[in-house]
Design an enzyme around this catalytic site. Structure first.
Site, PDB file in Angstrom:
ATOM      1  N   TYR A 203       0.824  -1.216   0.000  1.00  0.00           N
ATOM      2  CA  TYR A 203       0.000   0.000   0.000  1.00  0.00           C
ATOM      3  C   TYR A 203       0.855   1.261   0.000  1.00  0.00           C
ATOM      4  O   TYR A 203       0.471   2.287  -0.541  1.00  0.00           O
ATOM      5  CB  TYR A 203      -0.971  -0.002   1.190  1.00  0.00           C
ATOM      6  CG  TYR A 203      -2.200  -0.815   0.895  1.00  0.00           C
ATOM      7  CD1 TYR A 203      -3.339  -0.221   0.371  1.00  0.00           C
ATOM      8  CD2 TYR A 203      -2.204  -2.194   1.097  1.00  0.00           C
ATOM      9  CE1 TYR A 203      -4.452  -0.968   0.065  1.00  0.00           C
ATOM     10  CE2 TYR A 203      -3.310  -2.949   0.795  1.00  0.00           C
ATOM     11  CZ  TYR A 203      -4.438  -2.340   0.281  1.00  0.00           C
ATOM     12  OH  TYR A 203      -5.529  -3.092  -0.037  1.00  0.00           O
TER      13      TYR A 203
ATOM     14  N   GLU B 192      -8.778  -7.007   4.621  1.00  0.00           N
ATOM     15  CA  GLU B 192      -7.986  -8.075   3.992  1.00  0.00           C
ATOM     16  C   GLU B 192      -7.328  -8.967   5.050  1.00  0.00           C
ATOM     17  O   GLU B 192      -7.283 -10.191   4.890  1.00  0.00           O
ATOM     18  CB  GLU B 192      -6.940  -7.456   3.045  1.00  0.00           C
ATOM     19  CG  GLU B 192      -7.616  -6.942   1.774  1.00  0.00           C
ATOM     20  CD  GLU B 192      -6.815  -5.914   0.966  1.00  0.00           C
ATOM     21  OE1 GLU B 192      -5.583  -5.867   1.102  1.00  0.00           O
ATOM     22  OE2 GLU B 192      -7.444  -5.150   0.198  1.00  0.00           O
TER      23      GLU B 192
HETATM   24  C1  HEM Z   1      -6.330   2.295  -1.461  1.00  0.00           C
HETATM   25  C2  HEM Z   1      -5.679   1.511  -2.297  1.00  0.00           C
HETATM   26  C3  HEM Z   1      -6.294   0.659  -3.366  1.00  0.00           C
HETATM   27  C4  HEM Z   1      -7.501   0.764  -4.006  1.00  0.00           C
HETATM   28  C5  HEM Z   1      -8.582   1.791  -3.804  1.00  0.00           C
HETATM   29  C6  HEM Z   1      -7.572  -0.337  -4.954  1.00  0.00           C
HETATM   30  C7  HEM Z   1      -8.643  -0.582  -5.791  1.00  0.00           C
HETATM   31  C8  HEM Z   1      -8.749  -1.640  -6.660  1.00  0.00           C
HETATM   32  C9  HEM Z   1      -9.871  -1.896  -7.525  1.00  0.00           C
HETATM   33  C10 HEM Z   1     -11.130  -1.031  -7.619  1.00  0.00           C
HETATM   34  C11 HEM Z   1      -9.600  -3.024  -8.214  1.00  0.00           C
HETATM   35  C12 HEM Z   1     -10.481  -3.702  -9.275  1.00  0.00           C
HETATM   36  C13 HEM Z   1     -11.268  -4.806  -8.669  1.00  0.00           C
HETATM   37  C14 HEM Z   1     -11.984  -5.583  -9.768  1.00  0.00           C
HETATM   38  O1  HEM Z   1     -11.383  -6.460 -10.346  1.00  0.00           O
HETATM   39  O2  HEM Z   1     -13.132  -5.270 -10.012  1.00  0.00           O
HETATM   40  C15 HEM Z   1      -8.302  -3.502  -7.789  1.00  0.00           C
HETATM   41  C16 HEM Z   1      -7.688  -4.625  -8.287  1.00  0.00           C
HETATM   42  C17 HEM Z   1      -6.356  -4.911  -8.075  1.00  0.00           C
HETATM   43  N1  HEM Z   1      -5.520  -4.293  -7.174  1.00  0.00           N
HETATM   44 FE1  HEM Z   1      -5.985  -2.730  -5.984  1.00  0.00          FE
HETATM   45  N2  HEM Z   1      -6.422  -1.081  -4.875  1.00  0.00           N
HETATM   46  C18 HEM Z   1      -5.615  -0.502  -3.933  1.00  0.00           C
HETATM   47  C19 HEM Z   1      -4.373  -0.947  -3.539  1.00  0.00           C
HETATM   48  C20 HEM Z   1      -3.677  -1.956  -4.154  1.00  0.00           C
HETATM   49  C21 HEM Z   1      -2.339  -2.380  -3.804  1.00  0.00           C
HETATM   50  C22 HEM Z   1      -1.511  -1.820  -2.645  1.00  0.00           C
HETATM   51  C23 HEM Z   1      -1.978  -3.363  -4.677  1.00  0.00           C
HETATM   52  C24 HEM Z   1      -0.663  -4.106  -4.730  1.00  0.00           C
HETATM   53  C25 HEM Z   1       0.390  -3.644  -5.295  1.00  0.00           C
HETATM   54  C26 HEM Z   1      -3.100  -3.580  -5.574  1.00  0.00           C
HETATM   55  C27 HEM Z   1      -3.150  -4.515  -6.588  1.00  0.00           C
HETATM   56  C28 HEM Z   1      -4.270  -4.845  -7.312  1.00  0.00           C
HETATM   57  C29 HEM Z   1      -4.300  -5.879  -8.322  1.00  0.00           C
HETATM   58  C30 HEM Z   1      -3.113  -6.731  -8.760  1.00  0.00           C
HETATM   59  C31 HEM Z   1      -5.606  -5.927  -8.809  1.00  0.00           C
HETATM   60  C32 HEM Z   1      -6.158  -6.832  -9.895  1.00  0.00           C
HETATM   61  C33 HEM Z   1      -5.806  -6.271 -11.201  1.00  0.00           C
HETATM   62  C34 HEM Z   1      -6.074  -7.186 -12.348  1.00  0.00           C
HETATM   63  O3  HEM Z   1      -7.151  -7.795 -12.412  1.00  0.00           O
HETATM   64  O4  HEM Z   1      -5.175  -7.261 -13.155  1.00  0.00           O
HETATM   65  N3  HEM Z   1      -4.107  -2.716  -5.227  1.00  0.00           N
HETATM   66  N4  HEM Z   1      -7.807  -2.642  -6.836  1.00  0.00           N
END
Ligand code: HEM
Length: 253
Positions: free
Chosen positions: A94, A136
């Site tokens: 994060y 989480e």
């Molecule tokens: C406040 C921080 C964060 C928010 C608001 C956020 C939000 C989101 C959202 C809205 C999605 C899409 C969910 C879907 O598939 O419908 C997502 C997917 C994902 N997030 Fe985050 N995220 C955050 C932090 C992080 C962090 C720290 C990581 C790690 C480095 C991360 C890695 C991912 C990955 C790998 C996906 C899936 C992407 C894919 O399908 O290729 N996220 N996140």
């Protein structure tokens, strides 16, 4: 967050939303450039790249808009946390996302990084990050506490590959032959493979068709317009009985 921070954040949401594409493309490029290890975490397939950073930035903006009433976002938080847990996202990541997002906001709004405005956005981001990290953590604990359960990635061996009309059904068994969690209808797993010829791993989600004491079965269909990073095409073209993949524990969609 102070009332001043809340005002500052809310007043800049519209500008950031208008520049949404600039924000997300700058953010994503900056982050992967500075942290190449994240190439193993984010989906690099061209169909998906762009979608994820857009979703992430959109979620941060939606959160900022509702900052005085985070309950509005409870459903989104649950959805994002489920996805993150299926990809073994960890609390320390994060900080990386936050730093890159804040630099991107500063760039798009054309304000110095060391400004009150970016301090306000930092407070907002940390608040949302804390909520997600907490949800989480609970999910990881629940997954690990199940019979045969685990948190994060676990090695599985492919024990059978059957051709279907649309693709192939893979059966995978725990590499340590220990028990797994039994699944219910409509649960999904992430499967992580090595990208042939590259030092990169890529994950993708599949619905579990069936589980036994220590196996899962899932169907893989080819993706159209795929790139060398398409997990489904890699599985179909390169993976056979005896090979290993990594899985995260099943979760409800
Ligand atoms: C406040 C921080 C964060 C928010 C608001 C956020 C939000 C989101 C959202 C809205 C999605 C899409 C969910 C879907 O598939 O419908 C997502 C997917 C994902 N997030 Fe985050 N995220 C955050 C932090 C992080 C962090 C720290 C990581 C790690 C480095 C991360 C890695 C991912 C990955 C790998 C996906 C899936 C992407 C894919 O399908 O290729 N996220 N996140």
């Amino acid at each position: 967050m102070t009332p001043e921070h809340i005002e500052l954040v809310k007043s800049t949401v519209p500008v950031l939303r208008e520049n949404g594409v600039a924000l997300t493309s700058y953010f994503y490029k900056r982050m992967l450039n500075n942290n190449p290890e994240l190439n193993n975490v984010f989906n690099l397939d061209s169909q998906n790249s762009g979608r994820q950073p857009r979703a992430l930035a959109a979620a941060v903006l939606a959160y900022a808009e509702n900052i005085e009433n985070p309950a509005v976002l409870a459903k989104a938080v649950e959805h994002i946390a489920t996805k993150h847990v299926s990809l073994d996202i960890q609390p320390d990541q994060y900080a990386i996302v936050g730093e890159n997002l804040l630099h991107s906001i500063s760039e798009v709004l054309n304000v110095p990084f060391e400004s009150e405005l970016i301090a306000a956005w930092k407070a907002a981001y940390l608040q949302l990050a804390d909520i997600l990290i907490g949800v989480e953590k609970q999910k990881y604990e629940n997954l690990a506490a199940q019979n045969g359960g685990w948190a994060g990635w676990r090695a599985f061996e492919i024990t059978a590959v059957e051709a279907t009309e649309a693709g192939k059904i893979f059966t995978v068994q725990t590499a340590d032959k220990q028990a797994t969690v039994q699944t219910e209808v409509n649960e999904f797993i992430s499967v992580k493979v090595k990208v042939p010829g590259k030092d990169i791993e890529q994950p993708h989600q599949y619905t579990v068709l069936e589980s036994t004491e220590n196996t899962y079965r899932f169907e893989v269909k080819p993706e159209e317009n795929h790139t060398e990073y398409s997990v489904s095409n890699i599985l179909l073209g390169h993976y056979k009985t005896g090979d290993q993949v990594q899985l995260t524990a099943p979760q409800k969609k």
